[in-house]
Design an enzyme around this catalytic site. Structure first.
Site, mmCIF file in Angstrom:
data_model
loop_
_atom_site.group_PDB
_atom_site.id
_atom_site.type_symbol
_atom_site.label_atom_id
_atom_site.label_comp_id
_atom_site.label_asym_id
_atom_site.label_seq_id
_atom_site.Cartn_x
_atom_site.Cartn_y
_atom_site.Cartn_z
ATOM 1 N N HIS A 12 46.927 46.834 50.270
ATOM 2 C CA HIS A 12 45.792 47.631 49.790
ATOM 3 C C HIS A 12 45.798 47.665 48.259
ATOM 4 O O HIS A 12 44.787 47.380 47.623
ATOM 5 C CB HIS A 12 45.836 49.050 50.358
ATOM 6 C CG HIS A 12 44.849 49.970 49.705
ATOM 7 N ND1 HIS A 12 43.484 49.812 49.846
ATOM 8 C CD2 HIS A 12 45.006 51.045 48.880
ATOM 9 C CE1 HIS A 12 42.857 50.751 49.149
ATOM 10 N NE2 HIS A 12 43.754 51.516 48.551
ATOM 11 N N ASP B 180 25.603 28.695 28.380
ATOM 12 C CA ASP B 180 26.698 28.733 29.349
ATOM 13 C C ASP B 180 27.928 29.247 28.622
ATOM 14 O O ASP B 180 27.854 29.600 27.445
ATOM 15 C CB ASP B 180 26.975 27.343 29.962
ATOM 16 C CG ASP B 180 27.539 27.473 31.390
ATOM 17 O OD1 ASP B 180 28.341 28.393 31.623
ATOM 18 O OD2 ASP B 180 27.176 26.666 32.255
ATOM 19 N N TRP C 130 52.684 47.299 45.368
ATOM 20 C CA TRP C 130 51.952 46.393 44.461
ATOM 21 C C TRP C 130 52.747 46.158 43.191
ATOM 22 O O TRP C 130 52.492 45.221 42.464
ATOM 23 C CB TRP C 130 50.562 46.945 44.137
ATOM 24 C CG TRP C 130 50.510 47.857 42.951
ATOM 25 C CD1 TRP C 130 50.822 49.176 42.926
ATOM 26 C CD2 TRP C 130 50.115 47.510 41.606
ATOM 27 N NE1 TRP C 130 50.662 49.680 41.666
ATOM 28 C CE2 TRP C 130 50.220 48.690 40.833
ATOM 29 C CE3 TRP C 130 49.676 46.343 40.983
ATOM 30 C CZ2 TRP C 130 49.917 48.725 39.474
ATOM 31 C CZ3 TRP C 130 49.376 46.385 39.617
ATOM 32 C CH2 TRP C 130 49.502 47.562 38.881
ATOM 33 N N SER D 70 44.574 32.032 37.075
ATOM 34 C CA SER D 70 43.119 32.170 37.111
ATOM 35 C C SER D 70 42.640 33.117 36.017
ATOM 36 O O SER D 70 41.705 32.804 35.268
ATOM 37 C CB SER D 70 42.700 32.678 38.496
ATOM 38 O OG SER D 70 41.439 33.271 38.441
ATOM 39 N N SER D 71 43.295 34.265 35.893
ATOM 40 C CA SER D 71 42.865 35.251 34.895
ATOM 41 C C SER D 71 43.047 34.725 33.483
ATOM 42 O O SER D 71 42.200 34.941 32.614
ATOM 43 C CB SER D 71 43.665 36.539 35.040
ATOM 44 O OG SER D 71 43.395 37.133 36.268
ATOM 45 N N HIS E 285 50.525 48.546 32.409
ATOM 46 C CA HIS E 285 49.647 49.523 31.784
ATOM 47 C C HIS E 285 48.425 48.915 31.129
ATOM 48 O O HIS E 285 47.318 49.384 31.374
ATOM 49 C CB HIS E 285 50.357 50.518 30.885
ATOM 50 C CG HIS E 285 49.476 51.726 30.779
ATOM 51 N ND1 HIS E 285 49.421 52.676 31.755
ATOM 52 C CD2 HIS E 285 48.492 52.032 29.898
ATOM 53 C CE1 HIS E 285 48.473 53.549 31.464
ATOM 54 N NE2 HIS E 285 47.897 53.186 30.348
ATOM 55 N N GLU F 36 47.029 46.470 32.197
ATOM 56 C CA GLU F 36 46.251 46.142 33.389
ATOM 57 C C GLU F 36 45.303 47.285 33.770
ATOM 58 O O GLU F 36 44.171 47.070 34.195
ATOM 59 C CB GLU F 36 47.202 45.818 34.556
ATOM 60 C CG GLU F 36 46.541 45.644 35.906
ATOM 61 C CD GLU F 36 45.719 44.369 36.024
ATOM 62 O OE1 GLU F 36 45.916 43.456 35.192
ATOM 63 O OE2 GLU F 36 44.886 44.301 36.933
ATOM 64 N N TYR G 77 43.807 49.238 31.796
ATOM 65 C CA TYR G 77 42.626 49.151 30.928
ATOM 66 C C TYR G 77 41.810 47.906 31.237
ATOM 67 O O TYR G 77 40.600 47.894 31.040
ATOM 68 C CB TYR G 77 43.051 49.245 29.455
ATOM 69 C CG TYR G 77 43.677 50.594 29.188
ATOM 70 C CD1 TYR G 77 42.878 51.726 29.155
ATOM 71 C CD2 TYR G 77 45.045 50.745 29.103
ATOM 72 C CE1 TYR G 77 43.436 52.980 29.000
ATOM 73 C CE2 TYR G 77 45.614 51.999 28.944
ATOM 74 C CZ TYR G 77 44.800 53.113 28.904
ATOM 75 O OH TYR G 77 45.352 54.354 28.773
ATOM 76 N N SER H 29 27.942 51.734 29.634
ATOM 77 C CA SER H 29 27.341 51.813 28.303
ATOM 78 C C SER H 29 26.055 50.999 28.200
ATOM 79 O O SER H 29 25.310 51.128 27.231
ATOM 80 C CB SER H 29 28.330 51.329 27.241
ATOM 81 O OG SER H 29 29.533 52.040 27.340
ATOM 82 N N HIS I 73 55.506 55.348 30.294
ATOM 83 C CA HIS I 73 55.183 56.633 30.929
ATOM 84 C C HIS I 73 55.118 56.487 32.454
ATOM 85 O O HIS I 73 55.028 57.478 33.159
ATOM 86 C CB HIS I 73 53.896 57.252 30.361
ATOM 87 C CG HIS I 73 52.642 56.514 30.678
ATOM 88 N ND1 HIS I 73 51.549 56.499 29.838
ATOM 89 C CD2 HIS I 73 52.272 55.771 31.742
ATOM 90 C CE1 HIS I 73 50.598 55.782 30.381
ATOM 91 N NE2 HIS I 73 51.004 55.328 31.523
ATOM 92 N N HIS I 74 55.178 55.247 32.924
ATOM 93 C CA HIS I 74 55.304 55.056 34.372
ATOM 94 C C HIS I 74 56.747 55.248 34.821
ATOM 95 O O HIS I 74 57.048 55.146 36.000
ATOM 96 C CB HIS I 74 54.841 53.644 34.764
ATOM 97 C CG HIS I 74 53.385 53.420 34.510
ATOM 98 N ND1 HIS I 74 52.437 53.613 35.471
ATOM 99 C CD2 HIS I 74 52.715 53.033 33.401
ATOM 100 C CE1 HIS I 74 51.239 53.353 34.970
ATOM 101 N NE2 HIS I 74 51.377 52.997 33.711
ATOM 102 N N THR J 33 39.644 57.514 24.685
ATOM 103 C CA THR J 33 38.991 57.543 25.992
ATOM 104 C C THR J 33 38.059 58.743 26.073
ATOM 105 O O THR J 33 36.913 58.645 26.523
ATOM 106 C CB THR J 33 40.052 57.592 27.109
ATOM 107 O OG1 THR J 33 41.116 56.710 26.761
ATOM 108 C CG2 THR J 33 39.478 57.184 28.427
ATOM 109 N N LYS K 152 34.770 58.325 24.202
ATOM 110 C CA LYS K 152 33.733 57.588 24.927
ATOM 111 C C LYS K 152 32.941 58.529 25.833
ATOM 112 O O LYS K 152 31.705 58.433 25.912
ATOM 113 C CB LYS K 152 34.356 56.485 25.780
ATOM 114 C CG LYS K 152 34.725 55.249 25.001
ATOM 115 C CD LYS K 152 35.247 54.238 25.989
ATOM 116 C CE LYS K 152 35.797 53.014 25.347
ATOM 117 N NZ LYS K 152 34.873 52.162 24.657
ATOM 118 N N ARG L 25 54.672 59.714 48.201
ATOM 119 C CA ARG L 25 53.871 58.516 48.466
ATOM 120 C C ARG L 25 54.640 57.602 49.403
ATOM 121 O O ARG L 25 55.852 57.689 49.520
ATOM 122 C CB ARG L 25 53.634 57.745 47.170
ATOM 123 C CG ARG L 25 52.815 58.468 46.185
ATOM 124 C CD ARG L 25 52.865 57.755 44.847
ATOM 125 N NE ARG L 25 52.186 56.459 44.895
ATOM 126 C CZ ARG L 25 52.075 55.652 43.842
ATOM 127 N NH1 ARG L 25 52.587 55.981 42.691
ATOM 128 N NH2 ARG L 25 51.446 54.491 43.951
#
Lengths: 106, 220, 639
Positions: C81, C110, C145, C175-176, C259, C261, C263, C274, C308-309, C334, C337, C456
């Protein structure tokens, strides 16, 4: 990919042949000096590692500036390289600091 | 932003905003990304420096529980030579680019200076020589009892320098491709960009080695 | 709807303007719009798949002591998931918009490297399949994950499960990365004349930041995965604690990637919102510069908060303090915004169409997730919350309430541009309200079950711990969420065939992509426009809206392209050949290269059974095929 015949932008100055040879000479001299100092008693000095880091940073910078002609090229390329390089080096230093500090004494 | 330079193509023109070639922008972005790749590898090497439980070690001698004595394993004289070879390959590389860019100019016609095939081949040969040194280094380490499985030093050392070696290998293949194009149809100043992007990659691989040589080999 | 009543300038049947049809034209396409559409369909499929996995999880947890799935199946479900939603749904949904929108928003025909673009897509779809299929054989990744090593090393995870995960992520990373180099080059180099950086639409800007996050974050996980792969297959000791390895190495490398990731997942949605808010408020974005600079700030600071994780691992007071402070700091851009969006709506003539509802939904829900995020930034508080459902509540408010709401809004907003037809507004309204209610029903109670101590990743729990009611509510919410998504799927599929016809400018927006036909012709712009402001279409049609914005004053442009003309609405419908615009050839080489690459990684699976020879034959064989295809690709002309 873009397969068009390239047309390099020659508005900017180029490093010259003479500079290329000087750079090669300096790279050699610094490398020889680094290896020489490795075998001297100075390699036990606390100043040894910082000195070596400065020397290799110097080599790094002159290769990037002259051989990769960043000094003469579009400022965009400078940004594309230095931005990521700064993040990479900061991450390296942060990781190094985090791991050299033992939170829980063993 | 408006300093646009049209890119010559077959019949039509291709506009780019900055006047720079797309491929050169992409290779610099790629090099930026590679900085982070090698930073992760080098970080791991440094983090694990001195953490190995068993030898052989890079800079210190080690006596195994069975009484066998292992010398410090890094061979500075040999690696200094290979470092020099790689630095010189960068010189050959800039000569190759210069030869292609200055094709037909006075002082370049018929001289060694203008012989791009020679300089491309020289770069590739020097790169291959570096790889030869690395193969020698790896096999002698294995003979001396250090493999990728031996200890943390072995794991991180072989992975770091192996990744660098893989980059050099890719660079040599790239150089040989350019050389074959040069032999087949001759590279002209219009193809300078093809050589330029390869050169940027090659020099980057070189500067990574400059960092590795100091951090791994010279600083104990 | 008022806009649909207006007679469209032309009414092509959907997709007809692409010129070519048939499945082969899709397999070989290099058109960024088609690739964008492929990304959209594939990612939506994976989104539904990941949603069904979540449905299984919530079914299991609806009541105490249920055994609908086993503990092992449960591990696979929560791992897949998370992995599916992050790598196979949200990132590619964003990529769908990068592909479709960036060239249109900057006035290009293009992307910089059309074939590389196709390659990215094929690597993604093959890599996604590679990672997803094992779940049908009970062999799906089961390490979370985040795949914490040493738990994912051979002694603790000896099945093929983790191998699929390791290789799958490497493939998706390629790919990314390929896509990121492509879009960086596209945004730097393919902008129309006059499209300066500070005139770029905010979506393009946020995408630009995301591409840099991608190229700098992915190398870290690539290396961490290489170490894990080597540990599993070649006997290295990177994560071997007995050999002196540090158990935190993986965690640090993973979160150095992980982290940024976060964002990578949220900034594209911010970009879409926006675009939506100014359009439906009929008013330019409030504080454009501040929104851009805060996006860049988020990008930079995103690399300085990863630990912080890891407050719970005991990094020591200094490290905890530093990362707590940087984490609090990143809340500032953040939050800025959020206020910019609210100020954009302030005093605007707001039209509450479906995209606008989702955009406002994002502001509300993301704010909740953002605030619980700032709660975690304090290490003492985090120690109470870490590994509880409170964290699950937090990041679902950010990822579902933020990313998914933004992306759904983006789909309603850009559907007319992509297909030439509107999505049904009635069903859209139903979809929004059911999603909004169901989302809160699902995730809000998790704050409480988490605070009450529910950990969890437990596959079942005993009754009487105070969690029962909250879990039941969460599960009812999830069932509702699945139904509301069904409304969306029906709306999507029906509107594609029979939605109201959309004109060029479907919503009265101000940016370039709305100046061309819907759906756009394969060449996008018959004549490349010269851009003189941030909202060129509003300059034409509603000059009162853009009066007084810096960067909007027409300036003297050097028109270097012979075909460049002032911004205008394009109504003609000629083919590229009639206009003399050279188009890239279709090619199957990117697909072959992608297939070779994926086979190369799959071959390594045989290492698991110590079939070294088989593994190397497949891997080296497909590597050779890959290099060969690459040569053929690079030596054949683009157009």
């Amino acid at each position: 990919m873009n397969d068009h015949a390239p047309h390099a932008d020659h508005q900017h100055e180029h490093p010259t042949w003479k500079q290329y040879k000087w750079v090669a000479l300096w790279l050699t001299v610094i490398t020889v000096f680094e290896v020489w100092i490795y075998y001297t008693p100075f390699s036990k000095s606390p100043m040894y590692a910082p000195l070596l880091l400065v020397l290799s940073a110097t080599k790094f910078i002159i290769v990037v500036m002259f051989y990769m002609h960043l000094k003469y090229d579009h400022k965009l390329f400078r940004a594309l390289f230095t931005g990521p390089l700064i993040i990479a080096i900061s991450t390296l230093l942060a990781l190094f600091a985090l791991f050299s500090h033992q939170a829980i004494p063993q | 932003m408006a300093s646009a330079v049209a890119h010559e193509s077959h019949e039509h023109t291709h506009y780019t905003t900055t006047g720079l070639d797309n491929r050169k922008v992409a290779i610099w972005a790629f090099i930026g990304s590679e900085c982070m790749l090698f930073a992760s590898l080098i970080s791991t090497y440094l983090i694990y420096k001195g953490k190995s439980i068993v030898g052989p070690f890079p800079h210190e001698a080690w006596t195994s529980p069975s009484g066998q004595i292992f010398k410090p394993i890094l061979n500075i004289p040999v690696t200094s030579q290979s470092t020099f070879v790689l630095l010189m390959s960068s010189l050959a590389m800039v000569m190759a680019l210069d030869a292609v860019e200055s094709r037909g100019k006075p002082g370049y016609v018929g001289t060694i200076k203008g012989n791009s095939k020679f300089w491309l081949a020289a770069t590739a040969v020097l790169g291959a020589t570096f790889l030869g040194y690395q193969a020698f280094e790896f096999t002698s380490f294995v003979h001396e009892g250090l493999t990728i499985k031996t200890n943390l030093f072995g794991s991180s050392f072989f992975t770091l320098t192996g990744f660098h070696g893989a980059h050099v290998t890719a660079g040599v293949l790239w150089l040989l491709t350019l050389l074959s194009i040069d032999i087949k149809r001759g590279l002209t100043p219009k193809d300078a960009l093809l050589v330029d992007i390869c050169a940027l990659y090659w020099h980057f691989v070189d500067v990574v080695w400059i960092a590795i040589f100091t951090l791994v080999y010279l600083i104990a | 709807m008022a806009t649909t009543a207006a007679t469209p300038t032309f009414a092509p049947p959907a997709a007809a303007s692409y010129g070519q049809t048939g499945i082969w034209s899709w397999i070989t396409t290099v058109d960024h719009k088609r690739i964008g559409a492929l990304y959209l369909y594939t990612a939506l499929f994976f989104f539904l798949f990941g949603g069904l996995e979540a449905g299984m999880i919530r079914w299991q947890l609806a009541l105490p002591n249920q055994h609908i799935v086993t503990a092992e199946q449960y591990n696979q479900l929560f791992t897949m998931h998370g992995t599916t939603m992050v790598f196979l749904a949200i990132m590619p949904l964003s990529a769908a918009f990068f592909n479709f929108l960036i060239p249109l928003q900057i006035g290009a025909r293009d992307v910089a490297f059309p074939r590389l673009n196709a390659f990215s897509y094929w690597v993604y779809v093959l890599g996604g399949t590679f990672m997803t299929v094992p779940i049908f054989f009970g062999n799906a990744p089961n390490g979370g994950w985040f795949g914490y090593a040493p738990l994912t090393t051979m002694p603790y995870s000896s099945g093929l499960n983790i191998d699929f995960w390791v290789m799958g992520l490497q493939i998706l990373g390629i790919s990314s990365l390929a896509a990121a180099f492509n879009f960086i080059t596209t945004i730097i180099n393919m902008r129309a004349p006059g499209m300066t950086l500070m005139r770029m639409p905010v979506f393009t800007w946020m995408s630009f930041v995301v591409q840099f996050l991608l190229i700098l974050a992915f190398p870290a996980i690539t290396i961490a995965l290489v170490f894990l792969l080597f540990d599993r297959f070649f006997g290295t000791q990177f994560y071997e604690i007995a050999a002196g390895a540090d158990p935190l190495l993986w965690q640090h490398l993973f979160w150095v990637f992980g982290h940024p990731e976060v964002y990578i997942l949220i900034l594209p949605a911010f970009g879409l919102v926006s675009e939506i808010l100014p359009t439906f408020s009929r008013k330019p974005l409030f504080g454009y510069n501040v929104v851009i600079y805060s996006g860049i700030m988020i990008g930079f600071l995103g690399f300085g908060v990863w630990a912080h994780h890891m407050f719970a691992v005991g990094m020591g007071a200094t490290a905890d303090t530093v990362f707590a402070l940087t984490t609090m700091l990143i809340g500032v851009p953040t939050g800025v915004k959020i206020f910019n969006w609210i100020a954009t709506m302030w005093g605007g003539q707001i039209r509450f169409a479906a995209p606008m509802k989702f955009a406002i939904g994002l502001i509300a829900l993301f704010t909740i997730g953002g605030i619980s995020g700032v709660m975690h930034s304090s290490p003492p508080a985090d120690l109470q919350q870490t590994d509880t459902y409170f964290v699950v509540a937090h990041f679902h408010y950010v990822l579902f309430g933020g990313s998914i709401m933004g992306i759904l809004g983006g789909i309603y907003f850009y559907f007319p541009k992509i297909t030439g037809r509107y999505m049904s507004e009635t069903m859209g309204t139903w979809h929004f309200w059911t999603t909004f209610i169901a989302m809160n029903l699902t995730f809000f109670p998790m704050h409480f079950s988490g605070m009450l101590g529910m950990p969890r990743r437990i596959y079942t729990y005993d009754a009487g711990q105070g969690w029962d009611t909250f879990n039941l509510i969460s599960s009812i919410g999830t069932a509702m969420l699945i139904l509301s998504t069904l409304i969306f799927v029906i709306n999507f599929l029906k509107s594609r065939k029979s939605g109201a016809i959309a004109p060029n400018d479907a919503w009265g927006a101000g940016t370039l992509e709305w100046s061309i036909p819907s759906p756009p012709p394969d060449y996008n712009f018959a004549e490349i426009p010269v851009v003189t402001s941030r909202y060129p279409l509003w300059d034409l049609k509603h000059p009162e809206r853009t009066a007084g914005i810096a960067h909007s004053a027409p300036d003297i442009m050097t028109i270097t392209d012979a075909h460049a003309v002032p911004v205008h609405e394009e109504t003609g419908h000629k083919t590229a050949a009639e206009l003399g615009i050279p188009m890239p050839f279709n090619t199957v080489k990117p697909l072959i290269a992608a297939a070779a690459l994926v086979t190369m990684f799959s071959g390594l699976l045989f290492m698991h059974k110590d079939q070294f020879a088989v593994a190397m034959t497949i891997t080296i064989g497909s590597a050779a095929l890959f290099v060969g295809t690459l040569y053929a690709w690079l030596t054949s002309p683009l157009e």
